[in-house]
Design a protein around this motif. Structure first.
Motif, short mmCIF file in Angstrom:
data_model
loop_
_atom_site.label_atom_id
_atom_site.label_comp_id
_atom_site.label_asym_id
_atom_site.label_seq_id
_atom_site.Cartn_x
_atom_site.Cartn_y
_atom_site.Cartn_z
N ALA A 127 0.81 -1.06 0.02
CA ALA A 127 -0.07 -0.04 0.06
C ALA A 127 0.94 1.31 0.10
O ALA A 127 0.71 2.17 -0.57
CB ALA A 127 -0.93 -0.06 1.37
N ALA A 128 2.15 1.23 0.80
CA ALA A 128 2.85 2.27 0.65
C ALA A 128 3.38 2.62 -0.60
O ALA A 128 3.35 3.68 -0.86
CB ALA A 128 3.98 2.19 1.90
N VAL A 129 3.90 1.61 -1.20
CA VAL A 129 4.57 1.59 -2.43
C VAL A 129 3.40 2.08 -3.47
O VAL A 129 3.77 2.83 -4.55
CB VAL A 129 5.19 0.37 -2.84
N TYR A 130 2.23 1.58 -3.47
CA TYR A 130 1.40 1.95 -4.51
C TYR A 130 1.04 3.36 -4.26
O TYR A 130 0.74 4.29 -5.19
CB TYR A 130 0.07 1.18 -3.93
N GLY A 131 0.95 4.13 -3.20
CA GLY A 131 0.38 5.49 -2.89
C GLY A 131 1.64 6.29 -3.57
O GLY A 131 1.35 7.23 -4.08
N TYR A 132 2.99 5.99 -3.34
CA TYR A 132 3.94 6.57 -3.65
C TYR A 132 4.12 6.54 -5.10
O TYR A 132 4.07 7.83 -5.76
CB TYR A 132 5.39 6.10 -3.12
N TYR A 133 3.89 5.45 -5.93
CA TYR A 133 4.07 5.38 -7.18
C TYR A 133 2.79 6.14 -7.95
O TYR A 133 2.86 6.53 -8.91
CB TYR A 133 4.07 3.90 -7.47
N ARG A 134 1.58 5.93 -7.19
CA ARG A 134 0.26 6.53 -7.87
C ARG A 134 0.79 8.27 -7.89
O ARG A 134 0.35 8.56 -9.08
CB ARG A 134 -0.75 6.48 -6.87
N VAL A 135 1.32 8.84 -7.02
CA VAL A 135 1.50 10.10 -7.00
C VAL A 135 2.69 10.45 -8.13
O VAL A 135 2.50 11.35 -8.84
CB VAL A 135 2.17 10.69 -5.93
N ILE A 136 3.66 9.76 -8.35
CA ILE A 136 4.87 9.87 -9.16
C ILE A 136 4.18 9.73 -10.58
O ILE A 136 4.50 10.45 -11.57
CB ILE A 136 6.07 8.94 -8.99
N VAL A 137 3.31 8.80 -10.88
CA VAL A 137 2.71 8.69 -12.12
C VAL A 137 1.79 9.58 -12.43
O VAL A 137 1.97 10.00 -13.84
CB VAL A 137 2.12 7.21 -12.23
N ALA A 138 0.98 10.27 -11.62
CA ALA A 138 0.17 11.58 -11.92
C ALA A 138 1.12 12.47 -11.94
O ALA A 138 0.78 13.41 -13.16
CB ALA A 138 -0.63 11.45 -10.66
N GLN A 139 2.23 12.74 -11.56
CA GLN A 139 3.00 13.86 -11.85
C GLN A 139 3.66 13.88 -13.49
O GLN A 139 3.93 14.66 -14.00
CB GLN A 139 4.08 14.10 -10.80
N GLU A 140 3.99 12.45 -13.63
CA GLU A 140 4.66 12.33 -14.93
C GLU A 140 3.61 12.44 -16.09
O GLU A 140 3.92 13.14 -17.21
CB GLU A 140 5.02 10.72 -15.12
N VAL A 141 2.37 11.98 -15.81
CA VAL A 141 1.35 12.33 -16.95
C VAL A 141 1.09 13.67 -16.98
O VAL A 141 0.93 14.27 -18.15
CB VAL A 141 -0.02 11.56 -16.37
N ALA A 142 0.99 14.54 -15.75
CA ALA A 142 0.70 16.08 -15.72
C ALA A 142 2.03 16.70 -16.59
O ALA A 142 1.75 17.74 -17.50
CB ALA A 142 0.66 16.53 -14.56
N ALA A 143 3.07 16.39 -16.55
CA ALA A 143 4.13 16.72 -17.18
C ALA A 143 4.08 16.50 -18.63
O ALA A 143 4.33 17.17 -19.61
CB ALA A 143 5.45 16.36 -16.53
N GLU A 144 3.77 15.39 -18.95
CA GLU A 144 3.62 15.07 -20.40
C GLU A 144 2.36 15.85 -21.14
O GLU A 144 2.52 16.43 -22.13
CB GLU A 144 3.23 13.59 -20.61
N ASN A 145 1.28 15.94 -20.38
CA ASN A 145 0.26 17.06 -20.89
C ASN A 145 0.57 18.21 -21.26
O ASN A 145 0.24 18.68 -21.92
CB ASN A 145 -0.94 16.71 -19.90
N ALA A 146 1.55 18.89 -20.04
CA ALA A 146 2.01 20.16 -20.32
C ALA A 146 3.19 20.24 -21.53
O ALA A 146 2.73 21.40 -22.25
CB ALA A 146 2.71 20.73 -19.03
N ILE A 147 3.66 19.38 -21.59
CA ILE A 147 4.56 19.43 -22.79
C ILE A 147 4.01 19.15 -24.25
O ILE A 147 4.10 20.00 -25.00
CB ILE A 147 5.81 18.31 -22.88
#
Length: 97
Positions: free
Chosen positions: A71-91
């Protein structure tokens, strides 16, 4: 399996303004229930709790510890993936694609 989980995470609504460290801590202490409250999404309850239940059946008492770590790894990874998607969308938006 990891690729399927990442694909699912990319389709989920982005948790704007969330901290990966806080998400990991909440996942470790409160599990999927805490993540569902933090991210305000029912999928964030179902996935970690489902993995926890499977590990609890297979590993017995060690499944509780493994479920908390998952659950801890899932929570961490969930935020990281969301930040990557937001960066890709901004680009994509800035390049006009």
């Amino acid at each position: 399996m990891i690729d399927a989980i990442e694909t699912l995470m990319r389709k989920l609504p982005a948790p704007h303004g969330k901290n990966a460290g806080v998400a990991a801590g909440i996942g470790l202490v409160f599990g999927g229930i805490g993540l569902a409250v933090y991210f305000r999404n029912i999928i964030d309850l179902i996935l970690p709790v489902g993995i926890f239940l499977a590990l609890a059946v297979v590993l017995g008492d060690y499944g509780v510890l493994a479920g908390a770590v998952i659950a801890a790894v899932y929570g961490y990874y969930r935020v990281i993936v969301a930040q990557e998607v937001a960066a890709e969308n901004a680009i994509h938006q800035s390049s006009g694609v």
